[in-house]
Design a protein around this motif. Structure first.
Motif, mmCIF file in Angstrom:
data_model
loop_
_atom_site.group_PDB
_atom_site.id
_atom_site.type_symbol
_atom_site.label_atom_id
_atom_site.label_comp_id
_atom_site.label_asym_id
_atom_site.label_seq_id
_atom_site.Cartn_x
_atom_site.Cartn_y
_atom_site.Cartn_z
ATOM 1 N N GLU A 27 -8.717 17.116 10.054
ATOM 2 C CA GLU A 27 -9.318 18.218 9.622
ATOM 3 C C GLU A 27 -10.511 18.117 8.218
ATOM 4 O O GLU A 27 -11.637 18.511 7.759
ATOM 5 N N HIS A 28 -9.993 18.315 6.712
ATOM 6 C CA HIS A 28 -10.046 18.424 5.592
ATOM 7 C C HIS A 28 -10.531 16.424 5.605
ATOM 8 O O HIS A 28 -11.826 17.199 4.960
ATOM 9 N N VAL A 29 -10.433 15.619 5.776
ATOM 10 C CA VAL A 29 -11.340 14.257 5.432
ATOM 11 C C VAL A 29 -11.971 14.069 6.663
ATOM 12 O O VAL A 29 -12.935 12.994 6.601
ATOM 13 N N ASP A 35 -4.107 18.505 9.525
ATOM 14 C CA ASP A 35 -4.770 19.542 8.243
ATOM 15 C C ASP A 35 -5.573 18.708 7.442
ATOM 16 O O ASP A 35 -6.659 18.799 7.390
ATOM 17 N N TYR A 36 -4.849 17.358 7.404
ATOM 18 C CA TYR A 36 -5.238 16.791 6.641
ATOM 19 C C TYR A 36 -6.548 16.355 7.291
ATOM 20 O O TYR A 36 -7.612 15.226 6.437
ATOM 21 N N GLU A 87 2.670 16.727 0.989
ATOM 22 C CA GLU A 87 2.377 18.407 1.295
ATOM 23 C C GLU A 87 4.431 18.457 1.790
ATOM 24 O O GLU A 87 4.129 19.778 1.573
#
Length: 233
Positions: free
Chosen positions: A122-124, A119-120, A97
């Protein structure tokens, strides 16, 4: 000798581990990865996460300054209680990123890393990465433990680490700087190399004599001896 912070080996594995107050076995895993076999016979591999070159002989220099800086960031994550194997994917996400190599030694880890990791996570759905980041005033920032480590790094004009203030000292301020003393720890006050101070004391000189010789206070010398004794134990 011209030192390249990215490529010139300066530290042995045990030496670098001692400066960062982590076990040598942990630093070895960071530097060279690991391969383990599970009970069912399957092999598990973990790739290296810091910059290092395998030495030809034990205790030979293997880690450049940037590798030490990367290890410093990992030591912060470790101090926060997150095992490395649980945040390896998050480190990959950071480099991807942020779009640069050696992200763990970059100023952008401090400025943008918390948001990327949040963000990572939250995403995974990765709770491990989320443990490194908190939300304050609607901003994503590193937890206090991680932030206290990262504030100890000064960056050069290229955006990568140049000076690290070691965290284990209470009174003395001891730094490693690739541009001075071949990256060996030095006292900010007076500029003496840490190893010279320790060596003089171990040669039999009293603390007060050592302090006077190097322009340090008694408390600074005693602080250095405390850390050296704890490390050797």
């Amino acid at each position: 000798m011209v030192i390249d912070r990215f490529t010139t080996p300066l530290y042995g594995i045990a030496e670098a581990a001692r400066y960062l107050a982590v076990p040598p076995s942990t630093f070895t895993t960071w530097a060279f990865g690991y391969q383990r076999r599970r009970r069912d016979g399957r092999a598990i591999e973990g790739k290296p996460v810091i910059t290092a070159a395998r030495p030809d002989r034990p205790n030979e220099a293997a880690v450049p300054f940037i590798g030490l800086a990367e290890g410093f960031a990992l030591a912060a994550f470790r101090q926060a209680g997150v095992p490395l194997q649980r945040i390896r994917p998050a480190i990959d996400a950071l480099e991807e990123e942020l779009g640069l190599a050696h992200a763990l030694a970059s100023r952008r880890l401090f400025t943008d890393g918390a948001e990327v990791l949040y963000d990572y996570a939250e995403h995974v759905g990765d709770e491990s990465a989320r443990e490194l980041v908190v939300v304050r005033n609607n901003q994503r920032v590193f937890s206090d433990i991680v932030a206290s480590y990262l504030r100890r790094v000064d960056f050069a004009s290229d955006g990568y680490a140049q000076v690290i203030t070691l965290p284990q000292y209470r009174t003395a301020t001891v730094t490693v700087d690739a541009a001075h003393a071949f990256g060996r720890p030095r006292f900010t006050h007076g500029g003496a190399k840490l190893e010279d101070v320790i060596d003089l004391f171990q040669a039999g000189e009293p603390v007060d004599v050592v302090a006077e010789e190097f322009g340090l206070s008694r408390d600074e010398v005693e602080d250095a001896l405390r850390v050296a004794t704890r490390t050797a134990a």
